[in-house]
Each structure stands twice: as C-alpha cells, then as structure tokens.
Design an enzyme around this catalytic site. Structure first.
Site, mmCIF file in Angstrom:
data_model
loop_
_atom_site.group_PDB
_atom_site.id
_atom_site.type_symbol
_atom_site.label_atom_id
_atom_site.label_comp_id
_atom_site.label_asym_id
_atom_site.label_seq_id
_atom_site.Cartn_x
_atom_site.Cartn_y
_atom_site.Cartn_z
ATOM 1 N N CYS A 55 24.100 -5.534 -24.385
ATOM 2 C CA CYS A 55 23.636 -4.482 -23.447
ATOM 3 C C CYS A 55 24.582 -4.263 -22.041
ATOM 4 C CB CYS A 55 22.101 -4.415 -23.211
ATOM 5 S SG CYS A 55 21.383 -6.006 -22.484
ATOM 6 N N ARG A 61 18.166 -6.191 -22.021
ATOM 7 C CA ARG A 61 17.588 -5.364 -23.140
ATOM 8 C C ARG A 61 18.078 -5.873 -24.358
ATOM 9 N NH1 ARG A 61 20.280 0.325 -21.063
ATOM 10 N NH2 ARG A 61 21.796 -1.313 -20.376
#
Length: 329
Positions: free
Chosen positions: A256, A261
């Site tokens: 990410c 994430r």
C-alpha cells in the site's frame, strides 16, 4: 466404544486446531481469550483508550505513531520497540489479541508487528471496541498495567519483502502483486511520494473492499450513516469472490503506502487459505521514491506547484486573521 472415543478425540483436536488457526476472531472468541488470561492489546490513542476499553486491555498509545518514524513511516529502532513492549508487559511469546476500532487497519498493523517480532500466537478482533460495545459488554476506563517483562524481539524478515527483493519479484510472472491502495493512488492521480502510479502488473484491490460496505468511511464523513457497522468484514464466501482471480498456491505480495493497509489484506488472504503471502514493507514510499524502480501510470509530484498552493492558502489564512483582529478591535 474405542471407535467412538477416537472420533471424539479427533473432533476435539480438530476444534482446537481450528481455533488456533483462526487469526481473525469474533466477539465470543475474545471473551474466551479473556477468560484464558491472554494479553489484550488496544492499539488506539491514549485518550480513546481511557474513554473506554475492553476490560484488562493494555495500551502504549497510538501504535502507528509510537512505533513508526513519522517521516519514513518505517519502524523506529528495534531497541526502542523492545523497551516499549517490555515496559508494557507486551510479551510477544504469549497469546495476544489485538484490537482498535472496527475496520481500522492499524489494528492489523499491530497484529503484523507482533508476528514480525516473533509472535506465534496473535489474533485480531476486527470489529474491535465497536463490536464489543454493540454486544453490550462491559467497558473499563481505568488503565490496566501488566508486570514488565524482558523479552528479546527477533525480526522475522521472511515475512516481509525488502526493496531489493521487490525489484526482482516485480519482474517475475510467478508472483501475484496486490495494490491495496485507493484507485486514485493506483492510477497516479493521488501522488503520495515523489511519483504516483503503481508497480507494473500489480492488481488493485483497495483494502476497503474487504468490508461489507467499502464506502462506509466516505458515508461517515458525509453523515450519510450513523455508525461504522459497514466496516465489518465481508463473509468468507464474498471474500473468496473478491479474490477469485488469484491463485492461493502462488506467491503473493501485498503493498500500500507504508504497509499498514496491506497488512489487513495479507491477513484476510491468509484466512482464505493463501499459502505464501508477504507484505512489501516499504510499499509505495519505498517504490515511488526509488527513481530506478519501474512505474506504471507514472506521474510526478510537482513540488513547485504544491508550494505555490500552500503559499496561497497561507495568504488567505493571514488575511482572515487580520480581518478577525480588525473586527475584534
């Protein structure tokens, strides 16, 4: 009788194995963990923690801020993390359940951190404090303190991909690469490094797509919904559909912006039976800032234009302040 006993024992063993294998746990499993006396780690900021947390949970402050360098977004020095964990009694060798608010990827960052530093028995409560409150369970406001420990943290580098390794893997057709960022980041419209775009051949599956309603964050900001229940994970069948075009047996790398994430998506993939999943630790910050790394849909950050916009904004702020002073006088 012997056959019946054998079946019973096999069933118990299978049940225990299934419990151990479940990394993403539900409210009832957290209750069971509490009854076993496991370590419960609340990764939220101190104020949120003191406003109300799961009874017995410990807190070191906002994990994403405390454990990472604010500029590089990499881990701070190992010695510092070791000191913080040991002072808090956060023993990675024990069973640990990590939680925050529902859908907060920093909860997964906490889980990833425990595993990266040697933890073998860590789980995550995705619904977090929101799921706990919705279940009508008791909340504690007093801080919980555990006895300090002395545990050496040992980075498990086989769980992550370095910048050098990613350069080689990006050229391999046998590796699946998942970009867990937003579509705008993936396309280069939203630039968060020297360059925007994505790693060639990476597939964009935003981490929010793991949720029952991926648009919940936007809806909350616009006050279109009253709570974050839409951030609950999709059921297993829907998650399998989401990643149906990927091969569970192939090596899979998730990235990410800085790995936070990506840690949620990596955990979800492992829960679905993907066998070789790693997080590209430096993620887009490492790739986009390396001018030797190839980029698809490449865009560049125009620093001059950005500075001009910031100067214009500061100008407006100064004018408003002057007007406010004049009005008060």
């Amino acid at each position: 009788m012997r056959k019946l006993l054998f079946i019973l024992l096999a069933s118990i063993a299978t049940g225990v194995f299934a419990q151990d294998a479940a990394v993403i746990v539900q409210t009832d499993q957290v209750q069971q963990a509490l009854a076993r006396g496991v370590i419960i780690w609340d990764v939220r900021d101190e104020k949120s923690y003191l406003d109300g947390h799961i009874p017995g949970a410990i807190n070191i402050g906002d994990a994403g801020a405390v454990l990472r360098d604010p500029n590089k977004e990499d881990y701070i020095a190992l010695e510092q993390i070791e000191k913080i964990f040991n002072a808090a009694g956060l023993d990675v060798n024990q069973e640990v359940v990590v939680y925050g608010s529902r859908g907060n990827p920093y909860s997964y960052f906490g889980l990833y951190t425990i595993k990266y530093f040697g933890g073998k028995n860590a789980q995550i409560y995705h619904d977090g404090i929101d799921g706990w409150k919705q279940a009508g369970l008791p909340i504690q406001k007093e801080r919980t303190s555990l006895k300090p420990v002395s545990v050496a943290l040992v980075p498990q580098k086989q769980l992550v991909v370095s910048n050098e390794e990613m350069l080689k893997l990006a050229q391999s057709k046998s590796v699946q690469i998942i970009d867990a960022r937003t579509p705008d980041e993936y396309s280069g419209k939203d630039i968060r490094a020297i360059r925007g775009g994505h790693i060639p051949n990476a597939i964009n599956v935003p981490f929010e797509d793991n949720w029952q309603d991926p648009a919940t964050g936007v809806k909350l900001s616009k006050k279109q919904v009253s709570d974050n229940s839409g951030m609950a994970l999709k059921n297993t069948a829907d998650l399998k559909k989401l990643y149906a075009n990927l091969d569970p047996d192939k090596e899979t790398v998730v990235y990410c912006q800085s790995g936070v994430r990506a840690s949620e998506t990596a955990t979800v993939l492992k829960s679905l039976g993907f066998k070789k999943v790693k997080v590209y630790d430096s993620s887009w910050l490492g790739w986009g800032n390396n001018l030797k790394a190839p980029v698809a849909d490449e865009t560049f950050l125009n620093v001059g234009a950005l500075n001009a916009k910031m100067a214009a904004m500061q100008n407006k702020i100064n004018q408003l302040e002057e007007a406010l002073k004049a009005k008060n006088n």
